[in-house]
Design an enzyme around this catalytic site. Structure first.
Site, PDB file in Angstrom:
ATOM      1  CD1 TRP A   1      -2.037  -2.267   1.790  1.00 11.04           C
ATOM      2  CD2 TRP A   1      -2.913  -1.354  -0.054  1.00 11.04           C
ATOM      3  NE1 TRP A   1      -2.986  -3.127   1.294  1.00 11.04           N
ATOM      4  CE2 TRP A   1      -3.543  -2.599   0.176  1.00 11.04           C
ATOM      5  CE3 TRP A   1      -3.295  -0.605  -1.159  1.00 11.04           C
ATOM      6  CZ2 TRP A   1      -4.532  -3.101  -0.667  1.00 11.04           C
ATOM      7  CZ3 TRP A   1      -4.284  -1.094  -2.005  1.00 11.04           C
ATOM      8  CH2 TRP A   1      -4.890  -2.330  -1.752  1.00 11.04           C
TER       9      TRP A   1
ATOM     10  CG  ASP B   1      -3.178   4.124   4.205  1.00 11.94           C
ATOM     11  OD1 ASP B   1      -4.236   3.946   4.845  1.00 11.94           O
ATOM     12  OD2 ASP B   1      -2.868   3.453   3.192  1.00 11.94           O
TER      13      ASP B   1
ATOM     14  CE  LYS C   1      -8.247  -2.214   4.713  1.00 13.77           C
ATOM     15  NZ  LYS C   1      -8.321  -3.485   4.007  1.00 13.77           N
TER      16      LYS C   1
HETATM   17  N1  PMP Z   1      -4.133   1.300   2.512  1.00 13.63           N
HETATM   18  C1  PMP Z   1      -4.182   0.200   3.272  1.00 13.63           C
HETATM   19  C2  PMP Z   1      -3.283   0.106   4.472  1.00 13.63           C
HETATM   20  C3  PMP Z   1      -5.062  -0.837   2.928  1.00 13.63           C
HETATM   21  O1  PMP Z   1      -5.097  -1.943   3.680  1.00 13.63           O
HETATM   22  C4  PMP Z   1      -5.896  -0.693   1.801  1.00 13.63           C
HETATM   23  C5  PMP Z   1      -6.924  -1.725   1.405  1.00 13.63           C
HETATM   24  N2  PMP Z   1      -6.755  -2.975   1.779  1.00 13.63           N
HETATM   25  C6  PMP Z   1      -5.782   0.461   1.034  1.00 13.63           C
HETATM   26  C7  PMP Z   1      -4.910   1.451   1.424  1.00 13.63           C
HETATM   27  C8  PMP Z   1      -6.622   0.659  -0.193  1.00 13.63           C
HETATM   28  O2  PMP Z   1      -7.883   0.969   0.206  1.00 13.63           O
HETATM   29  P1  PMP Z   1      -9.135   1.139  -0.780  1.00 13.63           P
HETATM   30  O3  PMP Z   1      -9.434  -0.215  -1.303  1.00 13.63           O
HETATM   31  O4  PMP Z   1     -10.179   1.692   0.131  1.00 13.63           O
HETATM   32  O5  PMP Z   1      -8.734   2.081  -1.844  1.00 13.63           O
END
Ligand code: PMP
Length: 356
Positions: free
Chosen positions: A101, A171, A195
């Site tokens: 991520w 994030d 989550k």
């Molecule tokens: N950052 C983290 C730490 C994540 O775990 C995730 C999704 N699993 C994301 C960003 C991406 O999120 P989204 O699918 O809401 O764009």
């Protein structure tokens, strides 16, 4: 049989929250209409947004000089919105790379401006959090991923950069609301709800007022934080139903005693699971001890000849679902966010013992 869903996200939600969502989907607050049918300009929906923002401000003790936004586009849209809004053409941004991520956040920022990756755990297959990063004095911000959903690492102490005059950006998609945090350490926090906080479809942004409306470049209206701050997240049609579920989740956390209680429960759940992983001769944790996440707990068979699918089937028969590790690392991953009851963790530990 009781089912426990260990999915990394969208993840399990508490029963009372699902019940409230079920009722609101049919009829909202005596209006005779489903919440899904109601205009975002209607009084009940405006009140819902106001209440949800107040609740999160209270739970996270958000200081007065911060704005709360409920946006769409997921955390992934924030990978671009952050540099679009906060990185001037002649500036630079520091990033710490701790998993897929953060790598995605870095590659989006590179499309917009200058990036310094000041620390990375890539060489260790992302199984630790780099210590003592050295931010650049001239950088505009430092971006971190507070909890790495795939690799199961989590910051226990955030980098301190206030004396640099830069902003810390995090994030927090996979550990928001899992424990109290000092918001004043951060310039901006973002988190997809799916989550720890609710269903997919809504993304929380907490932004310090002085970072709104920097006007560094001409950007699309929807990508501009100022647009959403001015209109209190109602510039366009917001994800009303998702915000309602977040609202219920916030009340559920409040009823449990707030984030202090949440942290105690989360620590208890994670520590008993790690204890089993460490003591059971079949399994090991691939993550550096001090950086182990309280939210996502990956574990693998010590013996590579053991069959992952056999253990997954064994768990599945006991109602323990979605334990397969992320496709990039294999093995198993138990995501034990706020809504995972302690009994679910106990049932998994029992299965691990029995399998041995
Ligand atoms: N950052 C983290 C730490 C994540 O775990 C995730 C999704 N699993 C994301 C960003 C991406 O999120 P989204 O699918 O809401 O764009």
């Amino acid at each position: 049989m009781k089912i426990y869903n260990f999915s990394a996200g969208p993840a399990c939600l508490p029963g009372p929250v699902l019940n409230a969502a079920s009722l609101a989907s049919k009829q909202y607050k005596g209006t005779g209409m489903s919440l899904m049918e109601m205009s975002h300009r209607s009084k009940p929906v405006v009140e819902l947004f106001e209440e949800t923002s107040s609740l999160i401000k209270e739970l996270l003790a958000i200081p007065k000089n911060y704005c709360v936004l409920w946006l769409q586009g997921g955390a992934s849209t924030q990978f671009s919105m952050v540099p679009f809004n906060l990185l001037p053409d002649n500036g630079s941004a520091d990033y710490i790379e701790t998993g897929s991520w953060s790598t995605k956040a870095i590659s989006e920022c590179k499309k917009i401006g200058k990036v310094n990756v000041i620390a990375s755990s890539k060489n260790g297959f992302f199984n630790f959090i780099p210590k003592n990063p050295r931010p650049n004095k001239e950088s505009n911000y430092l971006h971190i991923t507070s909890n790495n959903t795939i690799y199961g690492t989590q910051y226990k102490v955030y980098p301190e950069i206030r004396n640099y005059g830069a902003s810390l950006i995090a994030d927090m998609s996979s550990d928001i609301l899992s424990k109290p945090i000092d918001i004043s350490q951060f310039g901006l926090i973002y988190a997809g709800a799916q989550k720890n906080m609710g269903p997919a479809g809504v993304t929380l942004v907490i932004i310090r007022e002085d970072l709104v409306g920097k006007g560094y470049r001409d950007i699309p209206t929807m990508m501009d934080y100022e647009t959403h701050v001015k209109k209190e997240s109602m510039f366009n049609t917001p994800p009303v139903f998702s915000v309602f579920v977040v609202n219920q989740m916030l009340k559920w956390i409040q009823d449990l005693g707030g984030l202090d209680s949440m942290a105690i429960i989360n620590e208890r759940k994670a520590s008993k699971l790690y204890q089993e992983i460490d003591n059971n001769p079949l399994f090991i944790s691939p993550v550096a001890f001090e950086d182990r996440s309280l939210m996502n707990v990956p574990f693998i068979f010590k013996d590579k000849m053991m069959n992952d699918n056999d253990f997954l089937r064994f768990c599945d028969k006991r109602g323990l679902k979605t334990l397969k590790g992320h496709r990039s690392i294999g093995g198993f991953r138990a995501s034990i966010y706020n809504a995972m009851p302690e009994e679910g963790v106990d049932a998994l530990i029992e299965a691990m013992k029995e399998y041995k």
